[in-house]
Design an enzyme around this catalytic site. Structure first.
Site, PDB file in Angstrom:
ATOM      1  N   HIS A 137      -6.986  12.163  -5.995  1.00 29.24           N
ATOM      2  CA  HIS A 137      -8.302  11.719  -5.525  1.00 29.24           C
ATOM      3  C   HIS A 137      -9.413  12.724  -5.833  1.00 29.24           C
ATOM      4  O   HIS A 137     -10.545  12.330  -6.110  1.00 29.24           O
ATOM      5  CB  HIS A 137      -8.238  11.460  -4.019  1.00 29.24           C
ATOM      6  CG  HIS A 137      -9.226  10.447  -3.555  1.00 29.24           C
ATOM      7  ND1 HIS A 137      -8.973   9.565  -2.540  1.00 29.24           N
ATOM      8  CD2 HIS A 137     -10.487  10.160  -3.966  1.00 29.24           C
ATOM      9  CE1 HIS A 137     -10.015   8.775  -2.350  1.00 29.24           C
ATOM     10  NE2 HIS A 137     -10.953   9.127  -3.195  1.00 29.24           N
ATOM     11  N   TYR A 193      -8.361   5.607   2.216  1.00 26.62           N
ATOM     12  CA  TYR A 193      -9.018   4.401   2.722  1.00 26.62           C
ATOM     13  C   TYR A 193      -8.258   3.784   3.901  1.00 26.62           C
ATOM     14  O   TYR A 193      -8.841   3.002   4.658  1.00 26.62           O
ATOM     15  CB  TYR A 193      -9.140   3.336   1.632  1.00 26.62           C
ATOM     16  CG  TYR A 193      -9.893   3.754   0.395  1.00 26.62           C
ATOM     17  CD1 TYR A 193     -10.655   4.934   0.348  1.00 26.62           C
ATOM     18  CD2 TYR A 193      -9.848   2.970  -0.751  1.00 26.62           C
ATOM     19  CE1 TYR A 193     -11.327   5.304  -0.797  1.00 26.62           C
ATOM     20  CE2 TYR A 193     -10.526   3.336  -1.905  1.00 26.62           C
ATOM     21  CZ  TYR A 193     -11.254   4.503  -1.932  1.00 26.62           C
ATOM     22  OH  TYR A 193     -11.910   4.871  -3.072  1.00 26.62           O
TER      23      TYR A 193
END
Length: 277
Positions: A111, A50
């Protein structure tokens, strides 16, 4: 600062985690995070991918300094977002610790099921034993990948964060993870607007509207309560104040067994995103 009721789940290592949090994907300013804190959010979900770990860390540090909130009251989650070997994963963990400006991370996840995920997890286990990570887990591991991955884990994952919404309720994955105490965490509980903007989406469903009317709540609140009431951690994202307030105001009512049964009938058991996992 708003006083908010919050409920918690106890992870498989005894750590308590807020059952509702704040997703920060595409949020790149500390002000939004500070607003969320003021409305009572304490669980914040970020990731190296992000590019906003520093913003999240800055906001939390400011809240600690100015709002008289203790660091231990926050629950920070981040994710290793690249395929890494053991040493690279250790460097990745150090990078996140520095970016978040914290001596420890409450929860770190892999992730995706990267090819080197087992090496990455070994590095996470090392830092967990040192106390720099309070809990460790995975993200986007399907039933099949979870079954294979768990065989090599010394420490069972505390969390598996996956696409979870009323069209993809992950019932089979929940049962598979249950013996290991791995908690399901929902990302994109509103399907990132993909279905909600469709005239046939669940935000226009009459059955959900009837339940929402009964409790004087929105359909969004009914969806969030549906998952949290089942012990599924949920991290909706919101950039508008009214949505921040609405999403966290869900712990003053309980859905009945019949209402939960009704919502379960929406399950298509299929991803609603093009990439899948």
């Amino acid at each position: 600062m708003q006083s908010t009721i919050m409920q918690y789940v106890t992870l498989n290592n005894g750590i308590k985690m807020p059952i509702l949090g704040f997703g920060t994907y595409s949020i790149n300013d500390s002000h939004t995070i500070l607003e969320a804190i003021s409305y009572g959010y304490r669980l914040f979900d970020t990731a190296q991918m992000y590019g906003n770990e520093h913003k999240v860390g800055t906001a939390i540090r400011e809240a600690i300094d100015k709002m008289e909130i203790k660091r231990e009251d926050f629950f920070i989650t981040t994710k290793l977002s690249n395929n890494m070997n053991f040493q690279e994963a250790k460097k990745g963990i150090e990078f996140s610790l520095k970016s978040l400006n914290s001596s420890y991370i409450d929860l770190i996840l892999i992730h995706e099921p990267y090819p080197k995920a087992k090496e990455m997890y070994k590095a996470m286990e090392t830092y967990y034993k040192e106390g720099k990570l309070k809990a460790i887990g995975i993200s986007n591991f399907t039933l099949h990948t979870f079954k294979e991955f768990i065989k090599t884990c010394e420490i069972p994952p505390a969390i598996n964060q996956c696409e979870t919404h009323i069209y993809y309720q992950q019932a089979a994955l929940l049962q598979t993870m249950k013996p290991y105490g791995t908690t399901l965490e929902s990302w994109s509980p509103f399907i990132a607007g993909k279905v909600s903007k469709n005239k046939n989406g669940f935000f226009n469903d009459s059955a959900l509207a009837k339940i929402a009317h009964k409790y004087n709540k929105s359909i969004a609140q009914i969806i969030l309560r549906f998952f949290t009431q089942q012990g599924i951690v949920t991290i909706p994202k919101a950039s508008k104040k009214e949505h921040m307030q609405e999403n966290i105001d869900i712990f003053n009512f309980n859905l009945t067994k019949e209402e939960i049964k009704t919502i379960k009938t929406f399950d298509k058991n299929a991803t609603q995103f093009s990439w899948g996992y």
